[in-house]
Design an enzyme around this catalytic site. Structure first.
Site, PDB file in Angstrom:
ATOM      1  N   CYS A 123      29.069  54.115  38.509  1.00 44.78           N
ATOM      2  CA  CYS A 123      27.898  53.555  39.186  1.00 44.78           C
ATOM      3  C   CYS A 123      27.854  54.114  40.601  1.00 44.78           C
ATOM      4  O   CYS A 123      28.873  54.183  41.274  1.00 44.78           O
ATOM      5  CB  CYS A 123      27.966  52.026  39.233  1.00 44.78           C
ATOM      6  SG  CYS A 123      26.468  51.310  39.965  1.00 44.78           S
ATOM      7  N   CYS A 130      32.990  45.344  43.397  1.00 39.42           N
ATOM      8  CA  CYS A 130      32.827  45.603  41.961  1.00 39.42           C
ATOM      9  C   CYS A 130      33.655  46.798  41.505  1.00 39.42           C
ATOM     10  O   CYS A 130      33.660  47.839  42.169  1.00 39.42           O
ATOM     11  CB  CYS A 130      31.338  45.864  41.697  1.00 39.42           C
ATOM     12  SG  CYS A 130      30.991  46.425  40.026  1.00 39.42           S
ATOM     13  N   HIS A 227      23.845  37.730  46.110  1.00 43.55           N
ATOM     14  CA  HIS A 227      25.190  37.686  46.691  1.00 43.55           C
ATOM     15  C   HIS A 227      25.259  37.410  48.190  1.00 43.55           C
ATOM     16  O   HIS A 227      26.351  37.366  48.757  1.00 43.55           O
ATOM     17  CB  HIS A 227      25.989  38.958  46.408  1.00 43.55           C
ATOM     18  CG  HIS A 227      26.016  39.374  44.970  1.00 43.55           C
ATOM     19  ND1 HIS A 227      26.099  38.481  43.936  1.00 43.55           N
ATOM     20  CD2 HIS A 227      25.971  40.602  44.398  1.00 43.55           C
ATOM     21  CE1 HIS A 227      26.101  39.135  42.792  1.00 43.55           C
ATOM     22  NE2 HIS A 227      26.024  40.420  43.038  1.00 43.55           N
ATOM     23  N   CYS A 345      32.973  39.786  34.659  1.00 45.63           N
ATOM     24  CA  CYS A 345      31.920  40.422  35.455  1.00 45.63           C
ATOM     25  C   CYS A 345      32.542  41.254  36.546  1.00 45.63           C
ATOM     26  O   CYS A 345      33.402  40.781  37.279  1.00 45.63           O
ATOM     27  CB  CYS A 345      31.084  39.360  36.156  1.00 45.63           C
ATOM     28  SG  CYS A 345      29.889  38.612  35.119  1.00 45.63           S
TER      29      CYS A 345
HETATM   30  N1  SAH Z   1      24.384  46.825  38.406  1.00 44.16           N
HETATM   31  C1  SAH Z   1      23.858  45.597  37.961  1.00 44.16           C
HETATM   32  C2  SAH Z   1      24.429  45.131  36.644  1.00 44.16           C
HETATM   33  C3  SAH Z   1      25.905  45.292  36.495  1.00 44.16           C
HETATM   34  S1  SAH Z   1      26.922  44.285  37.533  1.00 44.16           S
HETATM   35  C4  SAH Z   1      24.005  44.537  39.032  1.00 44.16           C
HETATM   36  O1  SAH Z   1      24.679  44.784  40.017  1.00 44.16           O
HETATM   37  O2  SAH Z   1      23.397  43.484  38.869  1.00 44.16           O
HETATM   38  C5  SAH Z   1      26.818  42.751  36.642  1.00 44.16           C
HETATM   39  C6  SAH Z   1      27.149  41.509  37.430  1.00 44.16           C
HETATM   40  O3  SAH Z   1      28.538  41.437  37.749  1.00 44.16           O
HETATM   41  C7  SAH Z   1      26.391  41.459  38.732  1.00 44.16           C
HETATM   42  O4  SAH Z   1      25.843  40.200  38.983  1.00 44.16           O
HETATM   43  C8  SAH Z   1      27.495  41.789  39.676  1.00 44.16           C
HETATM   44  O5  SAH Z   1      27.156  41.428  40.922  1.00 44.16           O
HETATM   45  C9  SAH Z   1      28.662  41.042  39.062  1.00 44.16           C
HETATM   46  N2  SAH Z   1      29.972  41.394  39.623  1.00 44.16           N
HETATM   47  C10 SAH Z   1      30.348  42.601  40.087  1.00 44.16           C
HETATM   48  N3  SAH Z   1      31.616  42.541  40.548  1.00 44.16           N
HETATM   49  C11 SAH Z   1      32.044  41.266  40.382  1.00 44.16           C
HETATM   50  C12 SAH Z   1      33.274  40.591  40.652  1.00 44.16           C
HETATM   51  N4  SAH Z   1      34.313  41.222  41.168  1.00 44.16           N
HETATM   52  N5  SAH Z   1      33.368  39.274  40.335  1.00 44.16           N
HETATM   53  C13 SAH Z   1      32.325  38.634  39.766  1.00 44.16           C
HETATM   54  N6  SAH Z   1      31.151  39.211  39.482  1.00 44.16           N
HETATM   55  C14 SAH Z   1      31.007  40.522  39.791  1.00 44.16           C
HETATM   56 FE1  SF4 Z   2      26.944  49.090  40.376  1.00 45.36          FE
HETATM   57 FE2  SF4 Z   2      28.741  47.111  40.355  1.00 45.36          FE
HETATM   58 FE3  SF4 Z   2      26.908  47.234  42.299  1.00 45.36          FE
HETATM   59 FE4  SF4 Z   2      26.179  46.553  39.812  1.00 45.36          FE
HETATM   60  S1  SF4 Z   2      27.548  45.388  41.145  1.00 45.36           S
HETATM   61  S2  SF4 Z   2      25.165  48.037  41.199  1.00 45.36           S
HETATM   62  S3  SF4 Z   2      27.585  47.845  38.609  1.00 45.36           S
HETATM   63  S4  SF4 Z   2      28.533  48.752  41.925  1.00 45.36           S
END
Ligand code: SAH
Ligand code: SF4
Length: 354
Positions: A123, A130, A227, A345
């Site tokens: 990504c 993330c 967030h 997630c």
């Molecule tokens: N890129 C998209 C979809 C993938 S991420 C987005 O960002 O929405 C899917 C979900 O996982 C999102 O809500 C993201 O914010 C959440 N997520 C990412 N890292 C996380 C973490 N460490 N703990 C909990 N949720 C997380």
């Molecule tokens: Fe990409 Fe993770 Fe951000 Fe979603 S939360 S846009 S998967 S870096």
């Protein structure tokens, strides 16, 4: 006759349904063959044209040489001892790996199974909390690769999956054209026939694409990864998608809600200890969303190896939720699932162990 190699065969699911008749090079009198292929692919789930026994041999051979019905291989699955969440490891035809996550129904009334689909390998959006954001973008997944995740998961678990959530690795709206094609296959009665309420696309907030999605795609639920309640905090957490202000993002979200009628917008909020978990932040979030009585999914941060962030304690998350609820918002506390197998997630990092 030279048989095209697998690499040049076109994945059938990448072709819009309206173009199948033309792609199949059929005479108008044989147009009913298209419907037969739909049935074989989506109802009977065959993986080759050879299995389509009510089609003439000549067509089966011709199409087998031209199209591919499956491009992925399911290499492995890992099931969480904690809660039955399963991570499916796929290999693409160019030998890349990625995964999706199956969330089983837990047996309670109204409880549903779900599949968390990936849309990209890596990504490019680099959200600091993330795991996916730490893997450089290798490439977009094709529409066929998105839809096939559903096929393989249903076959692996022997049951229909109730809901599809585009919340795996990648930013769906950064892979817009393929996403829209996949949604068409998923939503169409000629395809997987999912109702709008059972499909959710999650985005870190690409404003122009949210507007385009409302105009061009079959309607689905939209989840906005917010967030933060101030642009300042959001910039720290989502450095790239905060190119758009929260104000613009919310305006796009409300416009999506208006345009799609029933398509609901929800907001995702990861609660990170000491970063965005204060009472003040909860009050600000409520102020942003209260006029619309919005839905907020609160997710306690799932730990990611190598990242400095921490999960807040339960009491903090409950207090945060209470502040939102008292101000008229609808709040769901999302329980971490599959964290023992890094399927929670935000935990989908590299999947090279496939
Ligand atoms: N890129 C998209 C979809 C993938 S991420 C987005 O960002 O929405 C899917 C979900 O996982 C999102 O809500 C993201 O914010 C959440 N997520 C990412 N890292 C996380 C973490 N460490 N703990 C909990 N949720 C997380
Ligand atoms: Fe990409 Fe993770 Fe951000 Fe979603 S939360 S846009 S998967 S870096």
């Amino acid at each position: 006759m030279t048989v095209p190699s697998a690499a040049v065969k076109r994945p059938l699911l990448d072709i819009p349904f309206n173009d199948w008749f033309k792609a199949f090079e059929l005479e108008p009198k044989d147009s009913y063959r298209v419907r037969q292929v739909h049935t074989w692919v989506f109802d009977r789930r065959v993986r080759t044209f050879a299995e389509m026994s009510d089609l003439p041999e000549t067509l089966r051979e011709k199409w087998e040489g031209t199209f591919r019905l499956r491009t992925l291989v399911l290499r492995r699955r890992e099931v969480s001892a904690q809660d039955g969440t399963a991570r499916l490891f796929f290999e693409t035809s160019d030998k890349k790996s990625f995964s999706s996550v199956y969330l089983p129904a837990k047996g309670g009334e109204g409880d549903r199974s779900a599949l968390c689909l990936s849309t990209q390998i890596g990504c490019a959006w680099g959200c600091v909390f993330c795991a996916s954001g730490r893997v450089a973008l290798e490439r977009n997944l094709s529409a066929a690769e998105m839809v096939e995740q559903v096929f393989w998961a249903e076959e692996a678990f022997g049951r229909k999956i109730n809901s599809l959530v585009f919340m795996g690795m990648g930013e769906p709206l950064a892979n817009f054209t393929n996403l829209v094609q996949a949604l068409q296959v998923i939503r169409s009665p000629l395809g997987l026939n999912y109702g709008a309420r059972h499909v959710t696309v999650s985005t870190s907030g690409l404003v122009p694409q949210i507007t385009m999605l409302a105009q061009t795609a079959p309607h689905v639920n939209l989840a906005i990864s917010l967030h933060a309640a101030t642009d300042e905090t959001r910039k720290k957490l989502l450095p790239k998608s905060s190119a758009w202000t929260i104000k613009d993002l919310l305006n796009a979200a409300w416009a999506y809600q208006r345009a799609t009628g029933r398509g609901r917008v929800t907001f995702e909020y990861i609660v990170i200890k000491g970063v965005n978990d204060s009472v003040r932040e909860a009050q600000r979030l409520a102020n942003l969303l209260r006029a619309k009585k919005a839905w907020v999914n609160l997710i306690a941060y799932n730990p990611v190896e190598g990242l400095p962030y921490q999960t807040p304690d339960d009491a903090t998350v409950r207090e945060f939720a209470k502040i939102l609820t008292q101000r008229g918002l609808f709040v769901r506390l999302r329980k971490p699932q599959g964290t023992d197998i890094s399927a929670g997630c935000g935990q989908l990092g590299e999947a090279v162990r496939a």
